[in-house]
Design an enzyme around this catalytic site. Structure first.
Site, mmCIF file in Angstrom:
data_model
loop_
_atom_site.group_PDB
_atom_site.id
_atom_site.type_symbol
_atom_site.label_atom_id
_atom_site.label_comp_id
_atom_site.label_asym_id
_atom_site.label_seq_id
_atom_site.Cartn_x
_atom_site.Cartn_y
_atom_site.Cartn_z
ATOM 1 N N ARG A 1 -7.964 -0.641 5.765
ATOM 2 C CA ARG A 1 -7.412 0.537 4.920
ATOM 3 C C ARG A 1 -6.125 -0.181 4.170
ATOM 4 N NH1 ARG A 1 -5.690 4.062 8.401
ATOM 5 N NH2 ARG A 1 -4.560 4.630 6.629
ATOM 6 N N ARG B 1 1.575 14.820 13.205
ATOM 7 C CA ARG B 1 2.371 14.359 11.761
ATOM 8 C C ARG B 1 2.042 15.512 10.913
ATOM 9 N NH1 ARG B 1 0.022 8.588 9.985
ATOM 10 N NH2 ARG B 1 2.075 8.498 8.924
ATOM 11 N N LYS C 1 0.855 -1.154 -0.009
ATOM 12 C CA LYS C 1 0.074 0.027 -0.008
ATOM 13 C C LYS C 1 0.836 1.206 0.017
ATOM 14 C CE LYS C 1 -1.413 1.485 4.145
ATOM 15 N NZ LYS C 1 -0.988 2.775 4.185
ATOM 16 N N ASN C 2 1.979 1.393 0.859
ATOM 17 C CA ASN C 2 2.822 2.440 1.166
ATOM 18 C C ASN C 2 3.419 2.829 -0.208
ATOM 19 O OD1 ASN C 2 1.541 3.107 3.306
ATOM 20 N ND2 ASN C 2 3.216 2.738 4.624
ATOM 21 N N CYS D 1 -4.201 13.948 14.672
ATOM 22 C CA CYS D 1 -4.471 12.792 14.480
ATOM 23 C C CYS D 1 -4.223 11.834 15.797
ATOM 24 C CB CYS D 1 -3.685 12.156 13.384
ATOM 25 S SG CYS D 1 -1.952 12.193 13.691
ATOM 26 N N ASP E 1 5.839 0.570 11.735
ATOM 27 C CA ASP E 1 4.588 -0.169 11.460
ATOM 28 C C ASP E 1 4.705 -1.401 11.812
ATOM 29 O OD1 ASP E 1 3.760 2.257 10.167
ATOM 30 O OD2 ASP E 1 4.300 1.766 8.162
#
Ligand code: UD1
Length: 436
Positions: free
Chosen positions: A401, A125, A22-23, A120, A309
């Site tokens: 997501r 961020r 995804k990234n 957030c 992550d």
């Protein structure tokens, strides 16, 4: 809202396939803004953030065909007409990575309006380094009605030294630099494989880039880029999550379609914790765990260090290891929201600032828990797979997501996991989510 119901106790056995990252896919989709021609991306994961990015490009006048179900998860993007170079708040608030369109929009159209991301869940961020870099390249920046507006007739090559290593900041300015006039030197860049993946696409589009994957990237700006076809890297965080899944459940799992070279820090740490890991070739890894896991400390770092992550997933494993593990989060503040949920399941974890101390092994007992962000959800899925009884995980839209068909993949290797509710029926856009 959808929930996962997970009954713990099954070791994961068999082969599980990793999807595209995804990234990597998010900046590569944004890179399509840089050309009037078609960009074809393969191995795009079918996850919610990609759908959000599709909406974003379409809202600006792009055409995006997400070809799921066909071979290669192929996506074709055409940004020939960009009638409205605006990243609207409704989209940016659900996915902060939307700020990745700032650099390519101003480089291609001379104007970008991007909603400011706002607060957030995992601490501040900011995107100040993206903005500072664009200013150094000659863009005029103004702030109005919650939007950042960047204007430049043509960006100019510049020397930019990032005060802090930033992944999307490096990607954003790299995309700005490829169409700038003259040479840009980016220093203190992120070295993540996602940056290298983006640079490979940009090079295929005609950009002149040297040093991607190192901390100094040199770009010779060109007047125009053309279309290209590119295959997205496998998702190293999904692969890492499956490595932990194999180890924590005492399973024997083959993780296929991954890139072991991107996983060194994770593999090293899991071996230290007592998992047995064999690299089975250039794209597959076997993980086994027969004996008792042992405590091992982790400190998150920029690539090639241990990824932030994977911190939450590793913490789930640490609850099952004998001894005391200290987990230090160096990249983001306030990224321990999974802790209180793990504690509700019986974990012994104390948080002090950026450090969490986990005393194991704690038997976990099933509970109703709440997912707070993408990787925190993965941590709770892992914990639930070893908990005694049936856990219910609420707000799994966070998981959706970034993990493609996660429950089907895990069920395929023996997990007892099912989804309750209709995946696309709720108004999940209302939730302010995070794009880790
Ligand atoms: C990306 C990843 C995310 C991962 C993170 C760190 C995507 C879509 N997301 O997020 O999954 O967790 O890298 O590996 O690729 N910072 C500033 N100013 C800026 C930019 C960043 O101070 O302008 C700070 C951040 O607050 C943070 C640190 O730099 O403390 C690293 O953030 P960054 O690398 O930018 O994270 P993202 O690119 O948003």
């Amino acid at each position: 809202m959808d929930k996962f119901v997970i009954r713990g106790g099954n070791p994961l056995l068999g082969t599980i396939r990793v999807s595209g990252a995804k990234n990597s896919a998010l900046p590569c989709m944004a890179a399509a803004i840089l050309t009037e021609d078609e960009v074809v991306l393969e191995n795009i994961p079918q996850v919610r953030d990609i759908e959000t990015e599709r909406k974003l490009l379409v809202s600006m006048g792009g055409e995006v065909e997400l070809g799921y179900g066909r071979a290669q998860h192929r996506t074709t993007i055409s940004c020939r007409l960009l009638s409205d170079p605006v990243a609207k708040y409704e989209i940016v608030k659900t996915m902060r990575a939307s700020s990745l369109v700032l650099g390519p929009l101003v480089a291609r159209t001379g104007l970008a309006r991007v909603a400011m991301p706002g607060g957030c869940a995992i601490g501040g961020r900011p995107i100040d380094l993206h903005i500072k870099g664009l200013e150094t390249m000659g863009a005029t920046i103004t702030y109005e009605h919650g939007y950042i507006e960047a204007r430049a007739e043509r960006l100019k090559g510049a020397h930019i030294n990032f005060d802090k290593i930033t992944v999307t900041g490096t990607e954003d300015l790299l995309m700005a630099a490829v169409l700038a006039e003259g040479e840009t030197v980016l220093e203190n860049c992120a070295r993540e494989p996602e940056v290298t993946d983006l640079a490979a696409l940009l090079t295929a589009m005609g950009a002149k880039i040297e040093g991607a994957g190192t901390s100094i990237i040199r770009v010779q700006g060109v007047d125009k880029l053309h279309g290209a076809r590119h295959r997205i890297n496998p998702d190293r965080i999904e692969a890492g999550t499956f490595l932990v899944a194999g180890a924590i459940t005492g399973g024997d799992l083959c993780i296929a379609n991954c890139n072991p070279a991107h996983l060194s820090a994770i593999i090293g740490k899991l071996e230290e914790a007592g998992a047995r890991i064999d690299i089975l070739g250039k794209d597959s890894i076997r993980v086994r765990s027969e004996g008792q896991l042992k405590a091992a400390d982790v400190s998150t770092e920029e690539y090639p260090g241990f990824p932030t992550d994977m911190q939450a997933q590793y913490m789930a494993l640490a609850t099952q290891a004998d001894g005391t593990s200290v987990v230090t989060e160096n990249i983001f503040e306030n990224r321990f929201m999974h802790v209180q949920e793990l504690v509700r399941m019986g974990a012994n974890i104390k948080v002090d600032g950026r450090t969490a101390t986990i005393r194991g092994k704690s038997p976990l007992s099933a509970a109703a828990v709440m997912c707070s962000d993408l990787r925190a959800s993965a941590s709770l899925v892992l914990a639930a797979m070893v908990a005694d009884g049936e856990s219910i995980l609420d707000r799994v839209y966070h998981m959706d997501r970034g993990y493609e068909h996660i429950e089907e993949k895990l069920r395929g290797v023996g997990a007892q996991i099912r989804r309750m509710g209709n995946i696309f029926a709720d108004k999940r856009e209302l939730a302010t989510a995070e794009a880790y």
